[in-house]
Design a protein around this motif. Structure first.
Motif: not given
Lengths: 513, 513
Positions: B203-204, B207-208, B250-251, B254
């Motif tokens: 996940k992170e 996000e990065d 996440v994607y 976004s």
């Protein structure tokens, strides 16, 4: 072919075990591929008619040279316009002649189990042809010999997806030119019982081929039934020469099919245009087909072409280019417009080695040719260096690829879906299928397992010597030739063939006349 | 690309001259391929509906594991039936969600000239991904490093037919796992201005990636516009796991597209049936797409799969088999049934070397994938050893093949026919076309001229060192990297990216958590 095994869990067995298995494998010959996949067509109906129209205008207005007095006389009698050697053929005359050509026919093997169908939905794979060099079993390039040719004939007999034995797979340059055709035909007839190819470079060589076929099949049978295929090239642009026409006449009169093939170096012997090249070669091939029907209406013939594109940078012929694929798709559509069996070339390559280049080139063209619906896929194994070299390693690698294209051409099998879906319900999310009854029943046939393509882990592959595909293919070549056994040939027939050769050798000169 | 030359008669020039020419050649980037050739479809409408029906039954009756609490909650809210981690999805719910996925979208590059279209008649070619090893520039196999990755990104930037820079073309194993994604994204953004790929393994990290894209494109722009593509695999059979689902969330939020790809080893993770494998992977991919639309309706997503078949003899995954081609044709038809952009894999190979095997395997699949109408051709350059190795030589050889497939995909050009036929009338029978005005006008574009495929005579080739295709490709690799110049990147943006990496490296552990 997939070698039978005991169970799917029998993994990573040793090379020795696999070798024993191969030695015990009976010979398999795949029958004619009856394509069960759609045709791929890049032209719409209007595009086909556009090319047809231009081809007709080439025949009617520009004309084709027939450089042979007898051929000109045939055309004159038929009502074509003769201007020196140039023949202008009205489309009604041409299309009427083309229409008498059989759409489909049986090519008989001396072993009836190996007879094949030519035309329609049928596809057969045929070895390379005419190379003066071999890349030999030690991977050296040198002039080829009769011994090499005999080995190619033996291998073609043993390889499942090669439907024909071939003819001059490589030139036996150790024999005098005027006598070679006798030994080529004898080797093909002796070392294999698949259909084969005849010689075409002169009238009396064609006659010798028909006579030798008569000794094996019976003269009466050969008179009415195709037993060999020969190749006659049109010299693009727009020339059928005397040597080729003489052979066409002999074979047409004997009802033996000929590949009537413009030899196209697109950009040099045609306009610098793919579609222009197709319009030209279509006119040339149709003129050849029509001529054969003047000689003997109803004689089985095969429309076709050899295609290379020319590098405008170096002048060199190129293989495996996108334009070759596009032209193949177009030519296939033209052949079907006239309901003619169609020959193309499969595994052509310009590379000097059996390296990545050779395989990229060969594969680019081969897949296109299959989807284009070619009936007679010539040069489908062994071709290298623009045809200058026949390679043993590539012969075997190509032949295994052909087994895969054969499977591909059989199309998807939907009748298995219900059983597969039942198996799905036995396997939980994240599980595997190797133990299901469905897998046990289908593991031998569900997925093609190539032998020459190494799919082991890197470590396993390294432990076996880090061999590349070419080296593995040559090792298999040795294995196959070691276990080769000739198909039965009646001793009387064999002696009749030998006697024929002895007699003709006494008559024929040692050197070129 | 074809290097411009002065005239067709400029033949057989020296290597030095050709090298000077290449060095002077400006970079060329081919735009999105808009396919102008027909789709090849092996199933009739009934076959498509049969597979669709079985896929729907898999989703409704057998179900799919979503191994993530938040994902299960999404499905529960939507009205699916939850049984532990197993989700059974009614077809109305599923198809309604699938229908909100855009049929086509623009993937933005930081250089707008390199933006591409995904979906519909569009096709883009994308480098290989995820290999822990490289077959390096000295042709040695070893663990890959960040330096290797940077070179692949530079090469992808320079190669005309690669539409994306790629992402983890090879794993930078010299960097700590938790920090790698930062350097991968930076390298892709720094060394190329084509679209690129994001990380997906947590996940992170996702996000990065979104944050770094924001520094380059602007946060607002990234919120509404796709700028990178990431890949999330379904663990066949029938498992979407937490790691992958976290990245999907996440994607999707976004609006960044993900390849929702069942990783299929047909025969092991699917039934031993090509059509059964397609029914299963279709259900798995659709479940992933539908989930992404639960998270953010209208988020751009790409339906897809990775396909290998398993050798029932050794258990090894195989590349370039006929069943892979047949499955690709079927999967393409399924994707179009749901009006979804479709990802497949192009130049896959099981070979350990860049030998004939590698090229046979890669070509068999690549041509099928193009004709099947794949929109996002992943693994289209460099893939070797079942994905374990990324090869520099194969990267360049594949990329040149892609230029040819690009040309092929543009289809035949019929508008040239009249001019070509005029040229034909200038050339007498037996003549040649090299001097005609039509040839002079068309020689640069009529026929593709590969640079890495040697079409010289044997003598010329021997005089140049008898090099195989792989050796020539590695020489070109050195030449290209020597003349590489980075695309412009605003100094402030560059520093912001570096500062971001410094900050995150201070927060992130060195080893795997």
């Amino acid at each position: 072919m997939n070698t039978p095994v005991d169970a799917p869990e029998t993994r990573r067995r040793g090379r020795a075990a696999r070798r024993r298995e191969r030695l015990a494998t009976p010979l398999v010959s795949l029958p004619t591929l009856v394509r069960n996949i759609p045709l791929y067509e890049v032209l719409d109906a209007e595009g086909v008619e556009l090319i047809h129209e231009e081809s007709m205008k080439i025949l009617e207005e520009a004309g084709i040279d027939f450089r042979d007095a007898e051929a000109l006389e045939y055309w004159k009698q038929a009502g074509a316009e003769i201007d020196g050697q140039l023949v202008r053929i009205p489309r009604e005359l041409l299309l009427g002649l083309v229409a008498t050509t059989p759409e489909e026919f049986t090519l008989h093997a001396r072993n009836p189990a190996h007879s094949v169908r030519i035309g329609g939905r049928n596809t057969v794979f045929v070895p390379t042809y005419g190379s003066p060099y071999v890349l030999d079993r030690a991977h050296e390039r040198r002039y080829s010999t009769l011994a090499d040719l005999e080995e190619f004939h033996k291998l073609a007999y043993m390889l499942p997806a090669l439907h024909l034995t071939g003819g001059i797979t490589c030139e036996p340059v150790d024999l005098p030119v005027p006598r070679r055709h006798l030994h080529i035909a004898y080797s093909a007839l002796k070392h294999s019982d698949k259909p084969y190819m005849g010689a075409t470079v002169a009238k009396e060589r064609a006659e010798d081929n028909v006579a030798m076929a008569g000794l094996v099949f019976g003269e009466d049978f050969v008179r009415d039934n195709p037993v060999m295929v020969s190749v006659c090239n049109c010299n693009s642009p727009r020339v059928w020469d005397e040597t080729m026409l003489d052979a066409v006449k002999v074979y047409a009169r004997s009802n033996q099919p000929v590949l009537l093939s413009p030899f196209v170096l697109a950009g040099a012997s045609t306009p610098a245009s793919s579609v222009g090249a197709v319009a030209q070669l279509n006119a040339e091939a149709l003129a050849g087909i029509a001529f054969s029907q003047l000689v003997n209406p109803g004689a089985p013939m095969i429309y076709g072409q050899f295609l290379a594109t020319v590098s405008m940078r170096s002048g060199a012929p190129m293989a495996g280019t996108p334009e070759i694929s596009l032209m193949n798709f177009m030519v296939g559509q033209m052949a079907r417009r006239y309901r003619l069996p169609w020959r193309s070339s499969g595994m052509t390559a310009g590379s000097k080695l059996v390296d990545a280049q050779a395989a990229y080139e060969a594969s680019m063209t081969m897949q296109s040719v299959l989807l284009a619906g070619a009936n007679f896929v010539f040069h489908a194994a062994g071709w290298l260096e623009g045809g200058m070299t026949a390679s043993f390693a590539k012969f075997l690698l190509d032949a295994e690829q052909l087994e895969m294209y054969y499977r591909f051409g059989e199309g998807p099998k939907l009748d298995d879906l219900a059983a597969a879906m039942a198996a799905l319900r036995e396997v939980p999310p994240g599980g595997h299928y190797l133990g299901t009854a469905h897998t046990r029943e289908n593991f031998q046939t569900a997925f093609f397992m190539p032998e020459l393509l190494d799919n082991n882990s890197w470590d396993q592959w390294a432990a076996e010597g880090s061999l590349d595909a070419t080296t593995r293919a040559l090792a298999k070549c040795e294995e196959m030739l070691a276990r080769y056994e000739a198909p039965a040939l009646d001793a009387g027939v064999d002696e009749a063939l030998r006697a024929f050769i002895r007699r003709r050798e006494a008559e024929l000169p040692e050197g070129v006349e």
